[in-house]
Structures are given as structure tokens and as C-alpha cells.
Design a protein around this motif. Structure first.
Motif, PDB file in Angstrom:
ATOM      1  N   LYS A   1       0.619  -1.605   0.114  1.00 57.22           N
ATOM      2  CA  LYS A   1       0.138   0.048  -0.005  1.00 57.22           C
ATOM      3  C   LYS A   1       0.753   1.332  -0.274  1.00 57.22           C
ATOM      4  O   LYS A   1       0.328   2.054  -0.330  1.00 57.22           O
ATOM      5  CB  LYS A   1      -1.196  -0.414   1.492  1.00 57.22           C
ATOM      6  N   LYS A   2       1.988   1.150   0.640  1.00 55.26           N
ATOM      7  CA  LYS A   2       2.731   2.164   0.147  1.00 55.26           C
ATOM      8  C   LYS A   2       4.262   2.006  -0.838  1.00 55.26           C
ATOM      9  O   LYS A   2       4.727   1.284  -0.507  1.00 55.26           O
ATOM     10  CB  LYS A   2       3.618   2.461   2.134  1.00 55.26           C
ATOM     11  N   ASP A   3       4.783   3.293  -1.211  1.00 52.07           N
ATOM     12  CA  ASP A   3       5.503   3.112  -1.912  1.00 52.07           C
ATOM     13  C   ASP A   3       7.033   3.320  -1.031  1.00 52.07           C
ATOM     14  O   ASP A   3       6.964   3.937  -0.464  1.00 52.07           O
ATOM     15  CB  ASP A   3       5.724   4.267  -2.458  1.00 52.07           C
ATOM     16  N   LYS A   4       8.300   2.269  -1.010  1.00 51.05           N
ATOM     17  CA  LYS A   4       9.389   2.071  -1.149  1.00 51.05           C
ATOM     18  C   LYS A   4      10.191   3.061  -0.740  1.00 51.05           C
ATOM     19  O   LYS A   4      11.697   3.082  -0.300  1.00 51.05           O
ATOM     20  CB  LYS A   4       9.123   0.443  -0.506  1.00 51.05           C
ATOM     21  N   GLY A   5       9.864   3.968  -1.982  1.00 56.03           N
ATOM     22  CA  GLY A   5      10.885   4.700  -1.960  1.00 56.03           C
ATOM     23  C   GLY A   5      11.310   4.342  -3.674  1.00 56.03           C
ATOM     24  O   GLY A   5      11.664   2.952  -3.481  1.00 56.03           O
ATOM     25  N   PRO A   6      12.230   5.088  -4.536  1.00 53.77           N
ATOM     26  CA  PRO A   6      12.646   4.079  -5.237  1.00 53.77           C
ATOM     27  C   PRO A   6      14.896   4.636  -5.727  1.00 53.77           C
ATOM     28  O   PRO A   6      14.977   4.265  -4.889  1.00 53.77           O
ATOM     29  CB  PRO A   6      12.872   6.400  -6.405  1.00 53.77           C
ATOM     30  N   SER A   7      15.069   3.481  -6.385  1.00 48.68           N
ATOM     31  CA  SER A   7      16.641   3.360  -6.102  1.00 48.68           C
ATOM     32  C   SER A   7      16.595   3.557  -7.329  1.00 48.68           C
ATOM     33  O   SER A   7      17.966   4.110  -8.229  1.00 48.68           O
ATOM     34  CB  SER A   7      16.971   2.232  -5.638  1.00 48.68           C
ATOM     35  N   THR A   8      16.332   3.100  -8.160  1.00 50.63           N
ATOM     36  CA  THR A   8      16.625   3.713 -10.081  1.00 50.63           C
ATOM     37  C   THR A   8      15.121   3.899 -10.874  1.00 50.63           C
ATOM     38  O   THR A   8      14.300   3.764 -10.132  1.00 50.63           O
ATOM     39  CB  THR A   8      16.732   2.546 -11.004  1.00 50.63           C
TER      40      THR A   8
ATOM     41  N   GLU B   1      11.408   2.984  -9.446  1.00 44.78           N
ATOM     42  CA  GLU B   1      10.825   3.766  -9.163  1.00 44.78           C
ATOM     43  C   GLU B   1       9.160   3.723  -9.166  1.00 44.78           C
ATOM     44  O   GLU B   1       8.671   3.532  -8.594  1.00 44.78           O
ATOM     45  CB  GLU B   1      11.144   5.581  -9.503  1.00 44.78           C
ATOM     46  N   PHE B   2       9.146   3.416 -10.862  1.00 44.74           N
ATOM     47  CA  PHE B   2       8.009   3.396 -11.660  1.00 44.74           C
ATOM     48  C   PHE B   2       7.256   2.229 -11.660  1.00 44.74           C
ATOM     49  O   PHE B   2       5.903   2.622 -11.358  1.00 44.74           O
ATOM     50  CB  PHE B   2       7.970   3.704 -13.303  1.00 44.74           C
ATOM     51  N   VAL B   3       8.232   1.338 -10.822  1.00 42.08           N
ATOM     52  CA  VAL B   3       7.016  -0.402 -11.013  1.00 42.08           C
ATOM     53  C   VAL B   3       6.504   0.183  -9.610  1.00 42.08           C
ATOM     54  O   VAL B   3       5.466  -0.749  -9.154  1.00 42.08           O
ATOM     55  CB  VAL B   3       8.236  -1.352 -10.587  1.00 42.08           C
ATOM     56  N   ASN B   4       7.608   1.003  -8.627  1.00 41.03           N
ATOM     57  CA  ASN B   4       6.774   0.961  -7.379  1.00 41.03           C
ATOM     58  C   ASN B   4       5.360   1.719  -7.589  1.00 41.03           C
ATOM     59  O   ASN B   4       4.330   1.925  -6.756  1.00 41.03           O
ATOM     60  CB  ASN B   4       7.257   1.778  -6.138  1.00 41.03           C
ATOM     61  N   MET B   5       5.278   2.523  -8.413  1.00 44.60           N
ATOM     62  CA  MET B   5       4.047   3.586  -7.887  1.00 44.60           C
ATOM     63  C   MET B   5       2.585   2.650  -8.949  1.00 44.60           C
ATOM     64  O   MET B   5       1.948   3.383  -8.790  1.00 44.60           O
ATOM     65  CB  MET B   5       4.899   4.987  -9.480  1.00 44.60           C
ATOM     66  N   PHE B   6       3.054   1.790  -9.688  1.00 43.95           N
ATOM     67  CA  PHE B   6       2.131   1.543 -10.760  1.00 43.95           C
ATOM     68  C   PHE B   6       1.709  -0.077  -9.325  1.00 43.95           C
ATOM     69  O   PHE B   6       0.013   0.832  -9.675  1.00 43.95           O
ATOM     70  CB  PHE B   6       2.162   0.697 -11.981  1.00 43.95           C
ATOM     71  N   ASP B   7       2.580  -0.457  -9.051  1.00 44.80           N
ATOM     72  CA  ASP B   7       2.016  -1.205  -7.746  1.00 44.80           C
ATOM     73  C   ASP B   7       1.020  -0.557  -6.377  1.00 44.80           C
ATOM     74  O   ASP B   7      -0.042  -1.336  -6.399  1.00 44.80           O
ATOM     75  CB  ASP B   7       3.932  -1.822  -6.932  1.00 44.80           C
ATOM     76  N   THR B   8       1.895   0.468  -5.755  1.00 49.71           N
ATOM     77  CA  THR B   8       0.376   1.218  -5.062  1.00 49.71           C
ATOM     78  C   THR B   8      -0.497   1.747  -4.909  1.00 49.71           C
ATOM     79  O   THR B   8      -1.244   1.874  -5.084  1.00 49.71           O
ATOM     80  CB  THR B   8       1.895   2.304  -3.807  1.00 49.71           C
ATOM     81  N   THR B   9      -0.074   2.526  -7.006  1.00 46.97           N
ATOM     82  CA  THR B   9      -1.444   2.780  -7.134  1.00 46.97           C
ATOM     83  C   THR B   9      -2.515   2.178  -7.447  1.00 46.97           C
ATOM     84  O   THR B   9      -3.956   2.193  -6.978  1.00 46.97           O
ATOM     85  CB  THR B   9      -1.229   3.935  -8.325  1.00 46.97           C
ATOM     86  N   THR B  10      -1.888   0.892  -7.849  1.00 46.43           N
ATOM     87  CA  THR B  10      -3.242   0.009  -8.767  1.00 46.43           C
ATOM     88  C   THR B  10      -3.571  -0.891  -7.245  1.00 46.43           C
ATOM     89  O   THR B  10      -4.969  -0.961  -7.109  1.00 46.43           O
ATOM     90  CB  THR B  10      -2.492  -1.360  -9.252  1.00 46.43           C
ATOM     91  N   ALA B  11      -3.131  -0.981  -6.193  1.00 47.46           N
ATOM     92  CA  ALA B  11      -3.389  -2.002  -4.717  1.00 47.46           C
ATOM     93  C   ALA B  11      -4.816  -1.257  -4.099  1.00 47.46           C
ATOM     94  O   ALA B  11      -5.047  -1.382  -3.755  1.00 47.46           O
ATOM     95  CB  ALA B  11      -1.833  -2.313  -3.479  1.00 47.46           C
ATOM     96  N   ASN B  12      -3.290   0.313  -4.363  1.00 44.86           N
ATOM     97  CA  ASN B  12      -4.615   1.156  -3.489  1.00 44.86           C
ATOM     98  C   ASN B  12      -6.223   1.457  -4.357  1.00 44.86           C
ATOM     99  O   ASN B  12      -7.345   1.926  -3.325  1.00 44.86           O
ATOM    100  CB  ASN B  12      -4.130   2.619  -3.096  1.00 44.86           C
TER     101      ASN B  12
END
Ligand SMILES: Cc1cc2nc3c(=O)[nH]c(=O)nc-3n(C[C@H](O)[C@H](O)[C@H](O)COP(=O)(O)OP(=O)(O)OC[C@H]3O[C@@H](n4cnc5c(N)ncnc54)[C@H](O)[C@@H]3O)c2cc1C
Length: 654
Positions: free
Chosen positions: A471-478, A482-493
Motif C-alpha cells: 500500500k505504501k511506496d518504499k521509495g525509488p532506487s532506479t 520507482e515506476f514499478v513502485n508507483m504502479f504497484d501502490t496506485t493499483t493496490a490502493n
């Protein structure tokens, strides 16, 4: 010749473009073919098929009557089948039919417009997977030697998406040990099946099975429609074609009305469910026994959508590298349209989409093989849902992308001679067939909501929905993480929010279906995002896990970053609302677009060359490898049959 003029007389503009590339094109082609051996084999097959003067040039078919078109494409399809079956080509299944997923199927002469496409892509796989060994032994030799040409008849005039309501009946008669196939109403007429209009002599027919007075739901029946020798209609069969349509001109889609047509008991496809001689119904061991075939066929749609989009991109990019229009400074030279930032932002994300979906499809093939080898019900269900979501997303993005390519070619893009209108029509059809996209998305959403419940109950959830836990973005490394996290959290929420709203509606609605209806738009949107998460994750893993040269890896990284940003823009509403990202963050991401376009610009012609579509497969006067757009266009005009007449008869009569 497949690539006429490939080595000489290439337009210097394209030669210069190719010299600018920072990576080796053949490495990219090998990624698609998956080995250099397959590339070689594919090229052999192309030469074998396309260097043959008996295969007519597609432009010779422009403007001919529907009867003539059907006659010519059928003759070509049969000729190609025969030619293939006489030699030992790689990647074949019995009967000389090219294996659906072989990497070179895209090069086989215009398959999507062949009247025997449905035979190859639907009928044969269904017979192979749904028949008992005994049944297959009866039919496969006749299919192999070309005696049986089949159709797959499910859709009816009254019902397409909601197949449970299909009306065609198959009633078992114990006395004669036969099924009686019947279309009781006008709405029960089979409508749309390919090859039915004029070509097929058999069809797999989906019908409601009745035995001992009880209905057991839909089952498949092998029904003869026309005589194998004379092609005359079998008694009780009324059959014909549907008339002009947007594309699939040669696919011979038709209608069928059955009036008490009798078939032997063993013509029911009995690998799973059975009806015994005395009429006893034996239910299938696995409720979802036909899922495997559906997944297989939908994966074909996914791969076609990406490759057809790849073709449209190849044509549009090559044309844009030649076409000049407008000046930027007074007295300055005309600008290549490919140098306009707007043109780049139209086309580069489409190239990225085509590659991303194709590489994701390759991953799905591996998942599919693994699933079918270990037949675990939950895994098969997850694979089925993934194929639904991916089918809907790929065909939608393929169709919108191809239309963007068409507009990017200006007026010439509107001509059939560019080939793009036909590509658009082919991909658009795939938004409807093999499950209308909206229905695919709503089916996917059911699985997503069920997964939320399972997660909340502490049960294991599928590998494709693990992002629900994030549910929360763990913050980017590359960039890509960053984009994978963004899609994951947005879709999950978003899924969790929709689930919450759905639960509230379920409590207050009079029935479940109405509650789902109230949330259908958002549920469909969740499905689209679910597929996008899968693609973004897959290409990220692909870049991490595939052995690539540094130069190619750098280009592909930029290509997929651009894709992620393009999709972030498309989903900006959800990302702000559900992902809880700030407008400033989106602004910062958007500001990366110009740099990405600049980095990709010198590589873009070579990126589309990487698909390695030969000219004979592209069939485009403006998109061929040599870039001789204007010469080829003038040749095409000069050779159009109507332009060969000195005096147009109708004009004298006026
Ligand atoms: C080129 C082509 C080839 C085809 N080939 C074959 C073939 O070989 N064999 C075969 O059997 N069929 C074939 N079909 C038929 C195809 O499978 C059906 O057209 C498709 O399943 C949609 O059904 P329908 O046409 O009845 O549309 P409908 O189901 O009537 O859908 C019309 C609209 O209503 C919407 N809708 C329907 N139900 C719902 C719902 N519950 N919730 C929300 N929205 C809904 C849909 O999203 C769609 O926008 C082919 C179709 C085409 C275009």
C-alpha cells in the motif's frame, strides 16, 4: 524478393539514420526470435514463401469483388498450406500448420486475412485439446490432408458476451445414439464464425446439451456442414456469409442456422465431459477443463496485437524519417517530421508498447507451459485471468497505437497502400473477438476483489497480485523501480478503495449484481492497471535478468522508461488520487520526457528494424526497408489496374 533493394539503393536518409544507432540491431532481433537459429530458420521460411511468384501481391487484391477476393485468398492459403506441408519446416504441428507461437508466424503470407485462419487458430487447437484419443484419430488425418476445413461457432445473433444464454441445442436421442443440433429461434443463429460463409465443411459448435430431459449447459460438438467432395450444404444446414466489414476481408465470417441436424454421439468432443450410449451424462473431472485452450488462444491475440502494432510503428517511423514538412527558421531546409517533438511523442511510446507487450508475452508463454505441466487449479485460474486482462489491454493499446501511427503518416496513412488502415482494422477486431474487452476486464476485476478477500483472511494470493500487499511506496532506487513502485501502490490502493465501496454497496443493494454494476467503471479500470503493472514489472525483470550488451540495455532502459512515463500520464488521475503522489512529483516525471526522446531519437529507426519485418510481410508502399517512399508510391499508382485504362468508361457516359 522479400527485401527488395535491402543492400543497395536504400534511401540515403535511412542509411544515415541506421548509422546513428548505438546498438546492434541483430541482437534485438535475436531477443524476439529467442535464438539466432530461429532467426535463420525464420528467414528461410520467409524466402521459401515470399520469393514465390504464385503468391499474389496484396495490391493486386485492392478493389476486387468479395467473391474474387475470397477465391484468391483461399487459393493462396491452400497453396501455402500445401507448399509448407511438402517440406520439413521448423516449428510445425502435424498437418503442415505453422505453430501459433513460432516466432515467424507473423511472416506467413497474410494469415489474418485468410479464410482458413479460424481453422488454424481456433478449430484445430480445439479439436486437438478437447477430443479423446479415439476421436482425434478419426479427425486429425482428415484435417491433416486438407479434407476437413473447420470453423469455431460459438457466438449467436442474440448472444456473444453472455455465452451462458446461447440458445442452440444438442439433444441426445438414445434410440439412434445421435445428437440433434437445432437453432430454435432467429437469435440462436450462429453469427460471426470465421470460414463459415463459404469455406468450412465442418464446425465445432457450442450448444446447450440436453440428455434424459435435463440441460447440462454448453458443450462442443463436431458438426459437418458441407459435403467433403461437392461442398453442397448438409441437409438441415442454412449457411452464408456476413457481407462487407471493416477488415478481415478474406476471413469469410458467416452465419449458420441448424434445423434438426443429426450427428453421431461420438461427435460430441468428449475429452472432459461425456454422454454415454444410454444418455447418462458424465461430468468433467475439472470444472475449468477448457481454460487451457482459451488461455492459449488469447495469448495469440496478445502476440498479434504487439506484432501488428510493431508493423504499424515500422511503417510510420520509416516514413517519418523520409518525409519532410515545414521549416523552423526562415529560409531553413525542410524538417524531417521525425524531428518534431510531437511526432516523436506520438510514435516512440508505441514502439515501446509493442516491445513491452511482446517481451511480456514471451514471459506468459513460459508461465503457460509451466501451468499446463503442473495443472494446479488456482494457478490455471490465475493464468486465465492474466490472459483476460492482458488480452484486453494489449488489443486496446494496439488499436489506439496503430491509429496514432496512421495519423502520424498524414494522408498517405489513410491509404490501404500504406497497410496501416488494415492493421488498425485487424487489431480493432481483436478488441471484440475472443471475449469483448469490457467483459474481459470485468472478469479480471472479480479475481482482483477475491484476492483482496483472501489477503484479508490471511490466505496466500497469486504471484500476479502480490502488489496488493504494497500500500505504501518504499521509495525509488532506479527510475524503473520507482515506476514499478508507483504502479504497484496506485493499483493496490485503487483496488482496495473499490473493494471498500463495493462492500458498502453490497450491504445496501438489493442484489449483488447491482452493487457490482454501480462500481463497474472503476472495476474495469482496476483491470487495465493490473495488466499494466504486470507489463511494467515484466519488462523491468526482463532488463535485470536477460543477458544483454550494455549498449542495447541502455537503449531498452530508456525505451521502457518512456513507456512508464507515457502510462503514468495516462493514469495521472489514479496516481494522484489512489497512489497519493503529489502533482509536483508528476511534473518532475513529465519533465524527463524531452531528454528521453532525444536519447531515443538516433536509435528509433534501428529499434523498428529490430522487429525484422520483411517488406513482403509489411506490404506497405511507404514503410519498406529501403525507404524509397516516393518512387514506390509512384510505381504503385502507375500499376493500379484502374489507372491502366486510358479512358474511364463511366466518364464518357456522363
Ligand atoms: C472479426 C471477428 C471475428 C469473429 N470470429 C468469431 C468466430 O470465429 N467464432 C465465434 O463464435 N465468434 C466470432 N466472433 C464474435 C465475437 O466473439 C463476438 O462479437 C464477441 O464475443 C462480442 O459479442 P457480441 O457481438 O454479441 O457483442 P455484445 O455481447 O452484444 O456486446 C456489445 C456491447 O455491450 C457490452 N456488454 C455486453 N455485455 C455486457 C456486460 N455484462 N457488462 C458490460 N457491458 C456489456 C460490450 O462490452 C459491448 O461493448 C468474431 C467477431 C469479430 C468482430
Amino acid at each position: 524478393m522479400a527485401d527488395e533493394g535491402k543492400d543497395n539503393s536504400v534511401n540515403p536518409e535511412l542509411l544515415a539514420e541506421r548509422k546513428k544507432a548505438t546498438f546492434d540491431v541483430s541482437e534485438l532481433t535475436t531477443l524476439i526470435d529467442q535464438s539466432t537459429d530461429v532467426t535463420e530458420e525464420r528467414k528461410e521460411v520467409e524466402k521459401f514463401l515470399y520469393d514465390d511468384p504464385n503468391i499474389p501481391h496484396p495490391f493486386s487484391l485492392l478493389g476486387v469483388s468479395s467473391e474474387e477476393y475470397h477465391k484468391k485468398v483461399l487459393a493462396t492459403a491452400k497453396y501455402v498450406e500445401k507448399k509448407i506441408s511438402n517440406v520439413d519446416l521448423p516449428g510445425q504441428i502435424p498437418g503442415g500448420t505453422p505453430y501459433l507461437y513460432s516466432s515467424y508466424i507473423r511472416y506467413i503470407a497474410a494469415p489474418s486475412e485468410s479464410p482458413i485462419l479460424t481453422h488454424t487458430a481456433l478449430f484445430v487447437p480445439t479439436v486437438l485439446t478437447q477430443s479423446t484419443e479415439e476421436q482425434a484419430a478419426n479427425w486429425i488425418p482428415l484435417i491433416d490432408n486438407g479434407k476437413i476445413i473447420g470453423s469455431y461457432a460459438q457466438t449467436e445473433l442474440g448472444h456473444g458476451s453472455d455465452i451462458k444464454q446461447l440458445e442452440t441445442t444438442a439433444t441426445y436421442d438414445e434410440n439412434t445414439e445421435e445428437f440433434i443440433l437445432h437453432s430454435p429461434t432467429i437469435t440462436s443463429i450462429k453469427c460471426w464464425p470465421g470460414a463459415l460463409g463459404r469455406t468450412a465443411n465442418f464446425a465445432v459448435i457450442m450448444a446447450q446439451l440436453y440428455t434424459k430431459g435435463k440441460c447440462y449447459g454448453l458443450h462442443m460438438f463436431m458438426v459437418q456442414l458441407r459435403d467433403l467432395e461437392s461442398h453442397a450444404h448438409v441437409s438441415g444446414v442454412k449457411i452464408g456469409e456476413l457481407g462487407p466489414k471493416m477488415g478481415f476481408l478474406g476471413a469469410d465470417n458467416g452465419f449458420l442456422r441448424l434445423t434438426n441436424v443429426r450427428i453421431p454421439r461420438l461427435n460430441m468432443l468428449m475429452k472432459h465431459a461425456q454422454v454415454l450410449k444410454d444418455g447418462t451424462y458424465v461430468k468433467p473431472q475439472h470444472e475449468r477443463s477448457s481454460y487451457g485452450t482459451m488461455v492459449y488462444i488469447r495469448m495469440g491475440v496478445i502476440s498479434n496485437a504487439s506484432l501488428e502494432l510493431g508493423q504499424a510503428c515500422t511503417i510510420a517511423i520509416r516514413y517519418s524519417a523520409i518525409r519532410r514538412q515545414g521549416v523552423l527558421t526562415d529560409g531553413g531546409s525542410e524538417v524531417k517530421i521525425l524531428d518534431y517533438q510531437t511526432q516523436q511523442y506520438k510514435l516512440f511510446p508505441q514502439v515501446a508498447t509493442a516491445y513491452a507487450i511482446y517481451f511480456t508475452f514471451q514471459k506468459m508463454v513460459k508461465m503457460y507451459i509451466e501451468t499446463m505441466n503442473n495443472l494446479i487449479a488456482e494457478k490455471l485460474n490465475e493464468m486465465h485471468v492474466l490472459s483476460c486482462a492482458m488480452k484486453a489491454m494489449s488489443s486496446h493499446l494496439g488499436a489506439t497505437g496503430a491509429e496514432i501511427c496512421r495519423q502520424a503518416c498524414g494522408g498517405l496513412g489513410y491509404l490501404h497502400a500504406s497497410r496501416i488502415p488494415m492493421i488498425c482494422a485487424l487489431i480493432q477486431a481483436s478488441c471484440t473477438y475472443e471475449g469483448d474487452n469490457t467483459i474481459m476486464k470485468l472478469q479480471t476485476a472479480k479475481y482482483l476483489i477475491k484476492s483482496v478477500k483472501m489477503m484479508e483472511n490471511g490466505e496466500n494470493i497469486g504471484v500476479t497480485v502480490q502488489y496488493l500487499k504494497k500500500k505504501k511506496d518504499k521509495g525509488p532506487s532506479t527510475c524503473m523501480t520507482e515506476f514499478v513502485n508507483m504502479f504497484d501502490t496506485t493499483t493496490a490502493n485503487m483496488i482496495l478503495e473499490v473493494d471498500k465501496k463495493l462492500n458498502n454497496d453490497l450491504k445496501s443493494s438489493e442484489n449483488e449484481a447491482i452493487a457490482w454494476q454501480n462500481n463497474a467503471v472503476n472495476l474495469a479500470r482496476c483491470s487495465h492497471l493490473h495488466a499494466q503493472v504486470f507489463v511494467i514489472r515484466s519488462v523491468h525483470e526482463f532488463l535485470l535478468n536477460t543477458k544483454l550488451s550494455v549498449s542495447l540495455c541502455q537503449v531498452l532502459e530508456k525505451l521502457f522508461e518512456l513507456l512508464a512515463i507515457y502510462w503514468i500520464q495516462d493514469n495521472a488521475g489514479e496516481i494522484l488520487l489512489y497512489g497519493k503522489y503529489s502533482p509536483k512529483k508528476l511534473q518532475e516525471i513529465n519533465s524527463r520526457i524531452p531528454d528521453l526522446l532525444n536519447v531515443l531519437r538516433p536509435n528509433i529507426v534501428s529499434l523498428v528494424d529490430g522487429f525484422d519485418f520483411c517488406d513482403a510481410s509489411l506490404q506497405s508502399v511507404i514503410g519498406s526497408y529501403d525507404g524509397r517512399v516516393y518512387e514506390r508510391f509512384y510505381d504503385y499508382l502507375s500499376n493500379l489496374p484502374s489507372n491502366k485504362l486510358e479512358v474511364i468508361i463511366i466518364c464518357i457516359c456522363l
